[in-house]
Enzyme design. Structure first.
Site, short mmCIF file in Angstrom:
data_model
loop_
_atom_site.label_atom_id
_atom_site.label_comp_id
_atom_site.label_asym_id
_atom_site.label_seq_id
_atom_site.Cartn_x
_atom_site.Cartn_y
_atom_site.Cartn_z
N ASP A 12 -27.56 -58.19 -180.16
CA ASP A 12 -28.43 -59.03 -180.85
C ASP A 12 -28.17 -60.75 -180.60
OD1 ASP A 12 -30.54 -60.03 -182.99
OD2 ASP A 12 -28.77 -60.37 -184.51
N TYR A 44 -33.21 -66.91 -180.89
CA TYR A 44 -34.12 -66.52 -179.79
C TYR A 44 -35.39 -66.88 -180.48
CZ TYR A 44 -30.57 -63.96 -177.03
OH TYR A 44 -29.56 -63.57 -175.96
N GLY A 45 -35.36 -66.75 -181.72
CA GLY A 45 -37.02 -66.60 -182.55
C GLY A 45 -37.90 -67.75 -181.98
N CYS A 75 -32.34 -56.61 -182.03
CA CYS A 75 -32.95 -57.72 -182.30
C CYS A 75 -34.59 -57.67 -182.04
CB CYS A 75 -32.53 -58.96 -181.35
SG CYS A 75 -33.40 -60.34 -181.32
N ASN A 76 -35.41 -58.00 -183.28
CA ASN A 76 -36.79 -57.94 -182.83
C ASN A 76 -37.36 -58.80 -181.98
OD1 ASN A 76 -37.92 -56.14 -185.45
ND2 ASN A 76 -35.83 -57.17 -186.09
N THR A 77 -36.81 -59.77 -181.73
CA THR A 77 -37.59 -60.97 -180.96
C THR A 77 -37.14 -60.41 -179.61
OG1 THR A 77 -36.87 -62.56 -182.32
CG2 THR A 77 -37.71 -63.24 -180.40
N CYS A 186 -37.09 -58.69 -188.78
CA CYS A 186 -36.01 -59.37 -187.95
C CYS A 186 -34.83 -58.78 -188.66
CB CYS A 186 -36.22 -61.08 -188.24
SG CYS A 186 -34.79 -61.86 -187.71
N THR A 187 -33.91 -58.74 -187.64
CA THR A 187 -32.65 -57.92 -188.14
C THR A 187 -31.74 -58.83 -188.96
OG1 THR A 187 -31.73 -58.33 -185.90
CG2 THR A 187 -32.60 -56.13 -186.29
#
Ligand code: DGL
Length: 267
Positions: A12, A44-45, A75-77, A186-187
């Site tokens: 992440d 990162y988002g 990490c969703n992004t 988002c984590t």
């Protein structure tokens, strides 16, 4: 190292992936793990897909150097923009968090109205919207980028007036749409769950991808015959690219114990 004893790599940009790491430890206590938090380059988002992809490939290379048998993009992004490329390039299974999260949200909704919260990058990529509509084209989805949530979580500022005000602002579209399910895309966001739940009220369910992702990992390990079968003590390591002290403090608050084998690294 024998294949089955190799660790699972979890990556992440910061602290948020610990939500997935914790679920993995609960579900698969015999599996060893190596966690990487890229705090030097967080968030990162807000960055472009191209940059996040490059970071994700560098992180994967670092974890491959630790002989991982499976990689989790916690990490969703990064999952939104880099999953496919990594799955093509690496010879080990690579798991993201988005499909597992979308399936949880689709299972949870009763009125077919789902609000997706995520970083700018995740919302811009529209991967959640696509994954949800692929599961059920009749769903009504509102998507909201919440760029201030990640710094609040990284600061450990999870409750009180400021997080509540920020949450009220970001949750307004979900409330107006009468969503009965809010996807924490988002984590980092599960750490804000009590604040979000207080703003949304008891009729709204919060869904996150951590346990569903751990279940997906367990299933993949089984399918690929990669489960650590022998009752061996699992070993865990944790790397961060910066801010070791702050990470250690926040991670302990969250995991309930100090992160094991924590050290600084360079990608
Ligand atoms: N935890 C990351 C995610 O799930 C976002 C944090 C960041 O912006 O770096 O999208």
């Amino acid at each position: 190292m024998p294949l089955l004893k190799r660790p699972i790599g979890v990556f992440d940009s910061g602290l948020g992936g610990l939500t997935v790491l914790k679920a993995l430890h609960q579900l698969l206590p015999e599996e060893s793990t190596v966690y990487l938090g890229d705090l030097a380059r967080l968030p990162y988002g807000n960055k472009s897909a191209e940059v996040v992809c490059r970071y994700a490939h560098e992180a994967a290379n670092f974890l491959l150097g630790h002989s991982i048998k499976l990689l989790v993009l916690a990490c969703n992004t990064a999952s939104a923009v880099a999953l496919e490329g990594l799955q093509k390039r690496l010879s080990i299974p690579v798991v993201g968090v988005i499909v597992a999260g979308a399936m949880e949200a689709e299972k949870s909704t009763r009125n077919g109205r789902i609000a997706v919260l995520g970083t700018l990058g995740t919302i811009r990529s529209a991967v959640y919207q696509q994954a949800l509509l692929a599961l059920n084209p009749a769903l009504r989805i509102v998507a909201q980028a919440c760029p201030l949530f990640v710094p609040l979580v990284e600061e450990g500022w999870l409750q009180g007036e400021v997080p509540t005000q920020v949450a009220r602002h970001y949750l307004q579209p979900a409330l107006e749409a009468e969503a009965d399910t809010v996807m924490l895309g988002c984590t980092h966001y599960p750490l804000l769950a009590p604040t979000l739940a207080a703003v949304l009220g008891p009729q709204v369910r919060l869904v996150d991808a951590a346990m569903a992702t751990a279940q997906h990992v367990a299933q993949l390990l089984r399918t690929h015959a990669l489960l650590a079968q022998t009752p061996q003590p699992a070993s865990h390591a944790c790397f961060v690219t910066d801010e070791l002290e702050r990470f250690a403090q926040q991670a302990e608050r969250f995991l309930g114990h100090p992160p094991e084998g924590l050290s600084l690294c360079k990608l």
